[in-house]
Design a protein around this motif. Structure first.
Motif, PDB file in Angstrom:
ATOM      1  N   ASP A  57     -37.756 -41.560  11.116  1.00 56.17           N
ATOM      2  CA  ASP A  57     -38.471 -41.675  12.390  1.00 56.17           C
ATOM      3  C   ASP A  57     -37.543 -42.167  13.497  1.00 56.17           C
ATOM      4  OD1 ASP A  57     -40.833 -40.784  11.263  1.00 56.17           O
ATOM      5  OD2 ASP A  57     -41.666 -42.807  11.000  1.00 56.17           O
ATOM      6  N   SER A  58     -36.702 -43.130  13.166  1.00 52.97           N
ATOM      7  CA  SER A  58     -35.743 -43.670  14.135  1.00 52.97           C
ATOM      8  C   SER A  58     -34.777 -42.588  14.614  1.00 52.97           C
ATOM      9  CB  SER A  58     -34.982 -44.837  13.508  1.00 52.97           C
ATOM     10  OG  SER A  58     -33.948 -45.274  14.356  1.00 52.97           O
ATOM     11  N   VAL A  59     -34.258 -41.814  13.674  1.00 50.39           N
ATOM     12  CA  VAL A  59     -33.334 -40.728  14.027  1.00 50.39           C
ATOM     13  C   VAL A  59     -34.066 -39.659  14.842  1.00 50.39           C
ATOM     14  CG1 VAL A  59     -31.906 -38.857  13.099  1.00 50.39           C
ATOM     15  CG2 VAL A  59     -31.770 -41.147  12.100  1.00 50.39           C
ATOM     16  N   SER A  60     -35.296 -39.341  14.483  1.00 46.07           N
ATOM     17  CA  SER A  60     -36.082 -38.357  15.238  1.00 46.07           C
ATOM     18  C   SER A  60     -36.274 -38.803  16.683  1.00 46.07           C
ATOM     19  CB  SER A  60     -37.434 -38.123  14.583  1.00 46.07           C
ATOM     20  OG  SER A  60     -37.278 -37.454  13.365  1.00 46.07           O
ATOM     21  N   GLN A  61     -36.515 -40.096  16.877  1.00 49.53           N
ATOM     22  CA  GLN A  61     -36.667 -40.625  18.236  1.00 49.53           C
ATOM     23  C   GLN A  61     -35.370 -40.470  19.025  1.00 49.53           C
ATOM     24  OE1 GLN A  61     -38.136 -44.642  17.892  1.00 49.53           O
ATOM     25  NE2 GLN A  61     -40.110 -43.970  17.075  1.00 49.53           N
ATOM     26  N   ILE A  62     -34.247 -40.724  18.385  1.00 50.33           N
ATOM     27  CA  ILE A  62     -32.951 -40.539  19.053  1.00 50.33           C
ATOM     28  C   ILE A  62     -32.741 -39.071  19.391  1.00 50.33           C
ATOM     29  CG2 ILE A  62     -30.438 -40.690  18.744  1.00 50.33           C
ATOM     30  CD1 ILE A  62     -31.014 -43.220  17.003  1.00 50.33           C
ATOM     31  N   PHE A  63     -33.060 -38.185  18.461  1.00 51.20           N
ATOM     32  CA  PHE A  63     -32.941 -36.751  18.723  1.00 51.20           C
ATOM     33  C   PHE A  63     -33.818 -36.354  19.920  1.00 51.20           C
ATOM     34  CE2 PHE A  63     -31.470 -34.722  14.427  1.00 51.20           C
ATOM     35  CZ  PHE A  63     -30.302 -35.459  14.480  1.00 51.20           C
ATOM     36  N   ASN A  64     -35.067 -36.828  19.939  1.00 48.09           N
ATOM     37  CA  ASN A  64     -35.983 -36.495  21.031  1.00 48.09           C
ATOM     38  C   ASN A  64     -35.461 -37.002  22.375  1.00 48.09           C
ATOM     39  OD1 ASN A  64     -37.836 -35.119  19.429  1.00 48.09           O
ATOM     40  ND2 ASN A  64     -38.986 -36.977  18.969  1.00 48.09           N
ATOM     41  N   LYS A  65     -34.894 -38.198  22.368  1.00 47.56           N
ATOM     42  CA  LYS A  65     -34.308 -38.773  23.584  1.00 47.56           C
ATOM     43  C   LYS A  65     -33.190 -37.879  24.110  1.00 47.56           C
ATOM     44  CE  LYS A  65     -31.622 -42.757  25.081  1.00 47.56           C
ATOM     45  NZ  LYS A  65     -30.903 -43.932  24.618  1.00 47.56           N
ATOM     46  N   ASN A  66     -32.525 -37.160  23.225  1.00 47.92           N
ATOM     47  CA  ASN A  66     -31.405 -36.297  23.587  1.00 47.92           C
ATOM     48  C   ASN A  66     -31.813 -34.825  23.678  1.00 47.92           C
ATOM     49  OD1 ASN A  66     -28.641 -37.851  23.657  1.00 47.92           O
ATOM     50  ND2 ASN A  66     -29.928 -38.836  22.113  1.00 47.92           N
ATOM     51  N   ASP A  67     -33.106 -34.583  23.903  1.00 50.51           N
ATOM     52  CA  ASP A  67     -33.640 -33.235  24.162  1.00 50.51           C
ATOM     53  C   ASP A  67     -33.404 -32.253  23.019  1.00 50.51           C
ATOM     54  OD1 ASP A  67     -34.550 -33.996  26.729  1.00 50.51           O
ATOM     55  OD2 ASP A  67     -32.539 -33.675  27.551  1.00 50.51           O
ATOM     56  N   VAL A  68     -33.744 -32.664  21.807  1.00 49.46           N
ATOM     57  CA  VAL A  68     -33.626 -31.768  20.659  1.00 49.46           C
ATOM     58  C   VAL A  68     -34.596 -30.601  20.820  1.00 49.46           C
ATOM     59  CG1 VAL A  68     -35.321 -32.973  19.196  1.00 49.46           C
ATOM     60  CG2 VAL A  68     -33.425 -31.728  18.142  1.00 49.46           C
ATOM     61  N   ASN A  69     -34.161 -29.411  20.436  1.00 50.19           N
ATOM     62  CA  ASN A  69     -35.037 -28.230  20.463  1.00 50.19           C
ATOM     63  C   ASN A  69     -35.907 -28.167  19.224  1.00 50.19           C
ATOM     64  OD1 ASN A  69     -34.458 -26.948  22.836  1.00 50.19           O
ATOM     65  ND2 ASN A  69     -32.794 -25.757  21.982  1.00 50.19           N
ATOM     66  N   LYS A  70     -35.302 -28.383  18.079  1.00 50.77           N
ATOM     67  CA  LYS A  70     -35.986 -28.247  16.787  1.00 50.77           C
ATOM     68  C   LYS A  70     -35.330 -29.195  15.800  1.00 50.77           C
ATOM     69  CE  LYS A  70     -38.842 -26.029  14.039  1.00 50.77           C
ATOM     70  NZ  LYS A  70     -40.224 -26.329  14.054  1.00 50.77           N
ATOM     71  N   THR A  71     -36.146 -29.769  14.936  1.00 48.59           N
ATOM     72  CA  THR A  71     -35.651 -30.694  13.917  1.00 48.59           C
ATOM     73  C   THR A  71     -36.083 -30.199  12.547  1.00 48.59           C
ATOM     74  OG1 THR A  71     -35.869 -32.531  15.462  1.00 48.59           O
ATOM     75  CG2 THR A  71     -35.669 -33.102  13.151  1.00 48.59           C
ATOM     76  N   TYR A  72     -35.175 -30.290  11.591  1.00 48.63           N
ATOM     77  CA  TYR A  72     -35.445 -29.894  10.206  1.00 48.63           C
ATOM     78  C   TYR A  72     -35.113 -31.067   9.286  1.00 48.63           C
ATOM     79  CZ  TYR A  72     -35.436 -25.177  12.097  1.00 48.63           C
ATOM     80  OH  TYR A  72     -35.702 -24.056  12.829  1.00 48.63           O
ATOM     81  N   LEU A  73     -35.951 -31.270   8.275  1.00 50.46           N
ATOM     82  CA  LEU A  73     -35.714 -32.296   7.268  1.00 50.46           C
ATOM     83  C   LEU A  73     -35.376 -31.623   5.951  1.00 50.46           C
ATOM     84  CD1 LEU A  73     -35.811 -35.278   6.326  1.00 50.46           C
ATOM     85  CD2 LEU A  73     -38.226 -34.906   5.787  1.00 50.46           C
ATOM     86  N   PHE A  74     -34.267 -32.018   5.364  1.00 52.06           N
ATOM     87  CA  PHE A  74     -33.831 -31.496   4.069  1.00 52.06           C
ATOM     88  C   PHE A  74     -33.831 -32.652   3.070  1.00 52.06           C
ATOM     89  CE2 PHE A  74     -31.816 -28.825   7.275  1.00 52.06           C
ATOM     90  CZ  PHE A  74     -32.220 -27.570   6.858  1.00 52.06           C
ATOM     91  N   ASN A  75     -34.785 -32.630   2.158  1.00 51.55           N
ATOM     92  CA  ASN A  75     -34.854 -33.674   1.135  1.00 51.55           C
ATOM     93  C   ASN A  75     -33.809 -33.432   0.060  1.00 51.55           C
ATOM     94  OD1 ASN A  75     -37.089 -35.225   2.146  1.00 51.55           O
ATOM     95  ND2 ASN A  75     -38.380 -33.490   1.605  1.00 51.55           N
ATOM     96  N   ASN A  76     -33.393 -34.503  -0.576  1.00 48.70           N
ATOM     97  CA  ASN A  76     -32.435 -34.442  -1.685  1.00 48.70           C
ATOM     98  C   ASN A  76     -31.135 -33.741  -1.287  1.00 48.70           C
ATOM     99  OD1 ASN A  76     -34.303 -35.722  -3.428  1.00 48.70           O
ATOM    100  ND2 ASN A  76     -35.306 -33.760  -3.735  1.00 48.70           N
ATOM    101  N   MET A  77     -30.631 -34.094  -0.126  1.00 52.07           N
ATOM    102  CA  MET A  77     -29.358 -33.549   0.355  1.00 52.07           C
ATOM    103  C   MET A  77     -28.525 -34.711   0.894  1.00 52.07           C
ATOM    104  SD  MET A  77     -28.576 -30.820   3.416  1.00 52.07           S
ATOM    105  CE  MET A  77     -28.852 -29.292   2.535  1.00 52.07           C
ATOM    106  N   THR A  78     -27.250 -34.682   0.604  1.00 47.25           N
ATOM    107  CA  THR A  78     -26.339 -35.715   1.110  1.00 47.25           C
ATOM    108  C   THR A  78     -25.595 -35.193   2.337  1.00 47.25           C
ATOM    109  OG1 THR A  78     -24.466 -34.978  -0.213  1.00 47.25           O
ATOM    110  CG2 THR A  78     -25.973 -36.579  -1.243  1.00 47.25           C
ATOM    111  N   ILE A  79     -24.965 -36.101   3.044  1.00 45.70           N
ATOM    112  CA  ILE A  79     -24.190 -35.706   4.214  1.00 45.70           C
ATOM    113  C   ILE A  79     -22.997 -34.846   3.802  1.00 45.70           C
ATOM    114  CG2 ILE A  79     -22.653 -37.717   4.367  1.00 45.70           C
ATOM    115  CD1 ILE A  79     -24.499 -36.043   7.319  1.00 45.70           C
TER     116      ILE A  79
END
Length: 107
Positions: A57-79
């Motif tokens: 949620d915190s990262v999503s808020q940062i993305f929204n603050k920076n005008d994200v177009n679309k957000t995707y969540l990938f479970n069980n994935m590492t950086i």
């Protein structure tokens, strides 16, 4: 296992501002990747490894603050897995195609 949130951003967004916002929120540079497009347009993407729903949620808020177009969540994935941008693009394309609703047949 960790999850990854990936955001797709417009050309009016500034990736340096996004990086600064992420780091100011306590997200280390090893926990996120910014993918810059090599073509003439200035679209970019970013992936952040998240621990739990509150962190997501915190990262999503940062993305929204920076005008994200679309957000995707990938479970069980590492950086590390998200570092392969071509593979990540394929996963995004599959998710995007799955989100297009079926339309009724038109006669």
């Amino acid at each position: 296992m960790a999850s990854i949130i990936t955001g797709l951003f417009n050309n009016h967004s500034n990736y340096k501002t996004l990086e600064s916002d992420l780091e100011n929120a306590g997200i280390d540079g090893s926990q996120y990747i910014v993918y810059l497009n090599n073509s003439n347009d200035e679209h970019f993407s970013a992936s952040v490894q998240v621990r739990d729903d509150a962190h997501a949620d915190s990262v999503s808020q940062i993305f929204n603050k920076n005008d994200v177009n679309k957000t995707y969540l990938f479970n069980n994935m590492t950086i590390q897995e998200a570092s392969n941008y071509e593979d990540l693009k394929k996963r995004i394309e599959v998710l995007a195609a799955a989100q297009i609703p079926n339309t009724p047949d038109i006669n």
